[in-house]
Design a protein around this motif. Structure first.
Motif, PDB file in Angstrom:
ATOM      1  N   TYR A 210       0.845  -1.203   0.000  1.00  0.00           N
ATOM      2  CA  TYR A 210       0.000   0.000   0.000  1.00  0.00           C
ATOM      3  C   TYR A 210       0.881   1.253   0.000  1.00  0.00           C
ATOM      4  CZ  TYR A 210      -3.986   3.016   1.064  1.00  0.00           C
ATOM      5  OH  TYR A 210      -4.963   3.977   0.993  1.00  0.00           O
ATOM      6  N   ALA A 224     -11.961   5.399   7.112  1.00  0.00           N
ATOM      7  CA  ALA A 224     -12.255   5.708   5.711  1.00  0.00           C
ATOM      8  C   ALA A 224     -12.439   7.224   5.554  1.00  0.00           C
ATOM      9  CB  ALA A 224     -13.492   4.950   5.267  1.00  0.00           C
ATOM     10  N   LEU A 226      -9.149   5.854   3.360  1.00  0.00           N
ATOM     11  CA  LEU A 226      -7.736   5.639   3.665  1.00  0.00           C
ATOM     12  C   LEU A 226      -6.885   6.697   2.980  1.00  0.00           C
ATOM     13  CD1 LEU A 226      -7.437   1.758   3.248  1.00  0.00           C
ATOM     14  CD2 LEU A 226      -7.538   3.054   5.381  1.00  0.00           C
ATOM     15  N   TYR A 229      -5.737   6.732  -0.959  1.00  0.00           N
ATOM     16  CA  TYR A 229      -6.484   5.647  -1.608  1.00  0.00           C
ATOM     17  C   TYR A 229      -6.721   5.924  -3.097  1.00  0.00           C
ATOM     18  CZ  TYR A 229      -9.904   1.954  -2.336  1.00  0.00           C
ATOM     19  OH  TYR A 229     -10.570   0.844  -2.801  1.00  0.00           O
ATOM     20  N   ARG A 233      -5.391   3.522  -6.300  1.00  0.00           N
ATOM     21  CA  ARG A 233      -6.228   2.950  -7.356  1.00  0.00           C
ATOM     22  C   ARG A 233      -5.747   3.333  -8.756  1.00  0.00           C
ATOM     23  NH1 ARG A 233     -12.044   4.924  -6.401  1.00  0.00           N
ATOM     24  NH2 ARG A 233     -12.384   3.572  -8.205  1.00  0.00           N
ATOM     25  N   VAL A 241      -6.500  -3.953  -6.434  1.00  0.00           N
ATOM     26  CA  VAL A 241      -6.793  -3.069  -5.301  1.00  0.00           C
ATOM     27  C   VAL A 241      -7.517  -3.845  -4.209  1.00  0.00           C
ATOM     28  CG1 VAL A 241      -8.102  -1.041  -4.555  1.00  0.00           C
ATOM     29  CG2 VAL A 241      -6.852  -0.979  -6.716  1.00  0.00           C
ATOM     30  N   ALA A 242      -8.479  -4.686  -4.598  1.00  0.00           N
ATOM     31  CA  ALA A 242      -9.228  -5.478  -3.623  1.00  0.00           C
ATOM     32  C   ALA A 242      -8.310  -6.438  -2.876  1.00  0.00           C
ATOM     33  CB  ALA A 242     -10.345  -6.248  -4.324  1.00  0.00           C
ATOM     34  N   ARG A 245      -6.511  -4.456  -0.223  1.00  0.00           N
ATOM     35  CA  ARG A 245      -7.436  -4.130   0.871  1.00  0.00           C
ATOM     36  C   ARG A 245      -7.684  -5.344   1.761  1.00  0.00           C
ATOM     37  NH1 ARG A 245     -10.641   0.474   0.816  1.00  0.00           N
ATOM     38  NH2 ARG A 245     -11.102  -0.297   2.924  1.00  0.00           N
ATOM     39  N   LYS A 246      -7.797  -6.514   1.156  1.00  0.00           N
ATOM     40  CA  LYS A 246      -8.011  -7.730   1.944  1.00  0.00           C
ATOM     41  C   LYS A 246      -6.797  -8.027   2.817  1.00  0.00           C
ATOM     42  CE  LYS A 246      -9.251 -12.627   1.654  1.00  0.00           C
ATOM     43  NZ  LYS A 246      -9.764 -13.726   0.799  1.00  0.00           N
ATOM     44  N   ASP A 249      -6.792  -5.894   6.068  1.00  0.00           N
ATOM     45  CA  ASP A 249      -8.004  -5.865   6.881  1.00  0.00           C
ATOM     46  C   ASP A 249      -7.610  -5.977   8.361  1.00  0.00           C
ATOM     47  OD1 ASP A 249     -10.497  -6.676   8.270  1.00  0.00           O
ATOM     48  OD2 ASP A 249     -11.285  -6.795   6.224  1.00  0.00           O
ATOM     49  N   ARG A 255      -8.431 -11.609   6.423  1.00  0.00           N
ATOM     50  CA  ARG A 255      -7.250 -11.526   5.547  1.00  0.00           C
ATOM     51  C   ARG A 255      -6.983 -12.878   4.879  1.00  0.00           C
ATOM     52  NH1 ARG A 255      -3.603  -9.889  10.320  1.00  0.00           N
ATOM     53  NH2 ARG A 255      -4.876  -8.196  11.162  1.00  0.00           N
TER      54      ARG A 255
END
Length: 297
Positions: A210, A224, A226, A229, A233, A241-242, A245-246, A249, A255
């Motif tokens: 990140y 939120a 972040l 962010y 993206r 991106v997902a 984010r996972k 978490d 995670r």
């Protein structure tokens, strides 16, 4: 039973003063690169092999502590068993002139240094794929790193990046309470409570990625939106991106269960970059082993 480092240290002479120009066997110290914890890292020259190397040398006063000796021995043995292009190779480890010296290939700079300058999006994603692959390999070997951060990734020629510093690493057997060791800012919340695991390494790795792709490091507890962010993206596929984010978490169960599962997930993302033509040119596709496939989440 394997011999203890204490046996070899008993016969060593008084530690030699370390400064630029000091010779430790075939190694000549060139400069001081930095220090952290209980060790200092030096740039040195191998006078036999005619190449630059990095020397990690613990402060001599710490070698009188049996726990420090045990930690050093564990680090050496863990690194000696790891053989992967994404993990910095331990070239030598022994007592020289009263100092315990660990020798590594000399990189160009750390990821922490590199991210202070502009990085091409494709290069940054390539680094991320390599980092995931390296941590996945360590997890396959049941090695928990516990200190994944930008300073512990070293860059080399040809955009190669390697994970190093296994000083806090453990061979993961059963879950147990340990001291809350790690680096604030990159440490998972459960690790700060003394319960590290593969998922906490995933959290730290996700934060490094990140930071690499957004230029920002979120402060826990995350709120939120972040920071950075929108920049994160930019140019990335929604799937990639997902995945990031996972990985970060705050709830461990949400995670990836380990970096192997994270590696499997990223290998299913055909185009990590939104520009598909650039995605296809990434030089190091993630290789998923049969073991990784068996352990996929």
């Amino acid at each position: 039973m394997a011999p203890s480092l204490r046996i070899f240290n008993e016969e060593s002479e008084s530690p030699k003063l370390l400064r630029v120009g000091t010779r430790l066997d075939k190694y000549r110290i060139v400069s001081r690169l930095g220090e952290g914890g209980f060790a200092t890292v030096y740039a040195a020259y191998d006078t036999i092999e005619d190449r630059r190397v990095a020397l990690k040398i613990p402060e001599s006063r710490y070698l009188e502590n049996s726990q420090t000796i045990d930690d050093l021995q564990r680090e050496v043995r863990i690194m000696a068993r790891l053989n992967h292009q994404g993990i910095l190779r331990l070239k030598d480890a022994r007592f020289v002139d009263g100092h315990f010296v660990m020798v590594f290939p000399m990189g160009e700079e750390t990821l922490a240094d590199r991210i202070t300058r502009r990085i091409a999006r494709s290069t940054a994603v390539d680094y991320a794929l390599q980092m995931i692959d390296a941590v996945a390999y360590a997890h396959e070997q049941r090695i928990l790193h516990r200190d994944i951060k930008p300073e512990n990734f070293i860059l080399f020629d040809n955009k190669l990046i390697q994970l190093t510093d296994f000083g806090l690493a453990r061979i993961q057997t059963t879950a147990k309470h340990v001291s809350a060791s790690g680096t604030l800012g990159f440490m998972a919340p459960e690790q700060a409570m003394g319960h590290p695991g593969y998922r906490s390494d995933v959290f730290s790795l996700g934060l490094v990625i990140y930071r690499l792709l957004s230029g920002e490091l979120p402060d826990y507890p995350f709120e939120a939106p972040l920071p950075g962010y929108q920049k994160l993206r930019k140019g990335l596929s929604s799937d990639f991106v997902a995945l990031i984010r996972k990985a970060i978490d705050p709830v461990p169960s949400r995670r990836f269960r380990d970096a192997v599962a994270m590696q499997n997930a990223v290998s299913r993302i055909r185009y990590p970059l939104s520009d598909r033509s650039v995605s296809q040119q990434l030089g190091r596709p993630v290789t998923v082993s049969r073991l990784s496939q068996r352990r996929a989440a």
